[in-house]
Design a protein around this motif. Structure first.
Motif, PDB file in Angstrom:
ATOM      1  N   ILE A 155      38.755  39.816  35.136  1.00  0.00           N
ATOM      2  CA  ILE A 155      39.559  38.881  34.348  1.00  0.00           C
ATOM      3  C   ILE A 155      39.775  39.526  32.788  1.00  0.00           C
ATOM      4  O   ILE A 155      40.752  39.113  32.469  1.00  0.00           O
ATOM      5  CB  ILE A 155      38.614  37.497  34.556  1.00  0.00           C
ATOM      6  N   LYS A 156      38.487  39.935  32.458  1.00  0.00           N
ATOM      7  CA  LYS A 156      38.661  40.546  31.149  1.00  0.00           C
ATOM      8  C   LYS A 156      39.898  41.587  30.999  1.00  0.00           C
ATOM      9  O   LYS A 156      40.801  41.545  29.915  1.00  0.00           O
ATOM     10  CB  LYS A 156      37.467  41.246  30.769  1.00  0.00           C
ATOM     11  N   ALA A 157      39.792  42.397  32.040  1.00  0.00           N
ATOM     12  CA  ALA A 157      40.898  43.356  32.182  1.00  0.00           C
ATOM     13  C   ALA A 157      42.199  43.070  32.360  1.00  0.00           C
ATOM     14  O   ALA A 157      43.229  43.494  31.531  1.00  0.00           O
ATOM     15  CB  ALA A 157      40.485  44.359  33.130  1.00  0.00           C
ATOM     16  N   LEU A 158      42.461  41.904  33.058  1.00  0.00           N
ATOM     17  CA  LEU A 158      43.713  41.236  33.349  1.00  0.00           C
ATOM     18  C   LEU A 158      44.199  40.759  32.006  1.00  0.00           C
ATOM     19  O   LEU A 158      45.494  40.792  31.665  1.00  0.00           O
ATOM     20  CB  LEU A 158      43.864  40.472  34.357  1.00  0.00           C
ATOM     21  N   LYS A 159      43.443  40.079  31.114  1.00  0.00           N
ATOM     22  CA  LYS A 159      43.590  39.652  29.686  1.00  0.00           C
ATOM     23  C   LYS A 159      43.970  40.511  28.713  1.00  0.00           C
ATOM     24  O   LYS A 159      44.993  40.495  28.139  1.00  0.00           O
ATOM     25  CB  LYS A 159      42.436  38.917  29.134  1.00  0.00           C
ATOM     26  N   GLU A 160      43.770  41.829  28.949  1.00  0.00           N
ATOM     27  CA  GLU A 160      43.675  42.979  28.098  1.00  0.00           C
ATOM     28  C   GLU A 160      45.383  43.494  28.326  1.00  0.00           C
ATOM     29  O   GLU A 160      45.763  44.086  27.365  1.00  0.00           O
ATOM     30  CB  GLU A 160      42.731  43.948  27.958  1.00  0.00           C
ATOM     31  N   ILE A 161      45.737  43.617  29.480  1.00  0.00           N
ATOM     32  CA  ILE A 161      46.944  44.238  30.017  1.00  0.00           C
ATOM     33  C   ILE A 161      48.083  43.255  29.573  1.00  0.00           C
ATOM     34  O   ILE A 161      48.041  42.119  29.746  1.00  0.00           O
ATOM     35  CB  ILE A 161      47.010  44.400  31.417  1.00  0.00           C
ATOM     36  N   ASN A 162      49.087  43.965  29.020  1.00  0.00           N
ATOM     37  CA  ASN A 162      50.376  43.114  28.484  1.00  0.00           C
ATOM     38  C   ASN A 162      51.305  43.534  29.677  1.00  0.00           C
ATOM     39  O   ASN A 162      52.098  44.430  29.761  1.00  0.00           O
ATOM     40  CB  ASN A 162      51.005  43.689  27.255  1.00  0.00           C
ATOM     41  N   PHE A 163      51.323  42.525  30.738  1.00  0.00           N
ATOM     42  CA  PHE A 163      52.123  42.678  31.710  1.00  0.00           C
ATOM     43  C   PHE A 163      53.502  41.937  31.495  1.00  0.00           C
ATOM     44  O   PHE A 163      53.861  40.994  31.666  1.00  0.00           O
ATOM     45  CB  PHE A 163      51.674  41.780  33.112  1.00  0.00           C
ATOM     46  N   ASN A 164      54.505  42.987  30.850  1.00  0.00           N
ATOM     47  CA  ASN A 164      55.660  42.550  30.378  1.00  0.00           C
ATOM     48  C   ASN A 164      56.697  42.426  31.529  1.00  0.00           C
ATOM     49  O   ASN A 164      57.995  42.383  31.439  1.00  0.00           O
ATOM     50  CB  ASN A 164      56.321  43.256  29.400  1.00  0.00           C
TER      51      ASN A 164
END
Length: 181
Positions: free
Chosen positions: A59-68
Motif C-alpha cells: 500500500i505504501k509503494a502504491l501511494k508513492e507511485i505517480n500512476f499518470n
C-alpha cells in the motif's frame, strides 16, 4: 494471504466484451472455466502469499507511485492463449493499443517494490485480460477466432488496486484492499 496488483477498466467496455464472449462460448468446445465479469482485470503484478507487513508495504509503494496513466485508453483487439493458441490452457484478450502504457506501469511498480524487498518478476510482462482457463487437455483455438480485430473494444483505465485472492471451490474471490482512482 495471496495478493496481486491490477488495473481496472470501465464497466461499459466490460459489457461489450461480455457480448463478444457469449459468441465465443458457442465456438469453443472445451472444458473452460470462464472468469466472471466482476473479476476481470489486467494484472500488473502477482505477489503471492504475503504477510500483513508486506500488505502494508504494498500500500505504501502504491501511494508513492505517480500512476499518470489513469484515464488512458487501451484497446482489446485479439483473442490469444497461453502457452500458445495451438495448446490453449488460458484464453485471453490481447491488447493492440496500450501495451506500452501497462508496461510502464508495471516497470514503475517493480522499481518501487524493490525498495520493500519484493522481488521482480522473472517472466516477461504480457498485458492481457484472462477470459477463461481450460480445465482439461490443451486444445487448438480455431483460426477464425484468432483474427486481428476479432474484437475491437476500447477501455478506459479507471484505477489501480491491491487485491486479496481467496481460492474457493466455486472459483477465486477477489477482495479489493486498496485502490488509486
Amino acid at each position: 494471504m495471496r495478493l496481486f496488483i491490477a488495473v481496472n477498466f470501465n464497466s461499459r467496455s466490460k459489457k461489450l466484451i461480455e457480448k463478444k464472449l457469449e459468441y465465443l462460448k458457442t465456438k469453443i468446445n472445451s472444458d473452460i472455466k470462464w472468469v466472471e465479469r466482476n473479476n476481470w482485470h489486467l494484472t500488473l503484478k502477482f505477489i503471492g502469499e504475503t504477510s500483513d507487513k508486506d500488505k502494508e508495504n504494498l500500500i505504501k509503494a502504491l501511494k508513492e507511485i505517480n500512476f499518470n496513466q489513469k484515464n488512458e485508453y487501451i484497446q482489446f483487439a485479439k483473442l490469444d492463449a497461453f502457452p500458445t493458441s495451438k495448446t490453449a490452457k488460458v484464453i485471453y484478450l490481447a491488447l493492440k493499443q496500450g501495451k506500452d502504457i501497462l508496461s510502464k506501469m508495471h516497470d514503475k511498480l517493480e522499481e518501487e517494490l524493490l525498495k520493500y524487498d519484493i522481488e521482480n518478476d522473472q517472466r516477461d510482462y504480457v498485458p492481457h485480460l484472462t477470459l477463461g482457463r481450460n480445465k482439461s487437455k490443451p486444445f487448438k483455438i480455431k483460426e477464425e477466432l484468432l483474427q486481428e480485430n476479432f474484437i475491437n473494444i476500447y477501455a478506459k483505465i479507471e484505477s489501480i488496486s491491491l487485491y486479496k485472492s481467496e481460492l474457493k471451490a466455486s472459483g477465486p474471490e477477489y477482495i479489493e484492499l486498496f485502490s488509486i482512482k
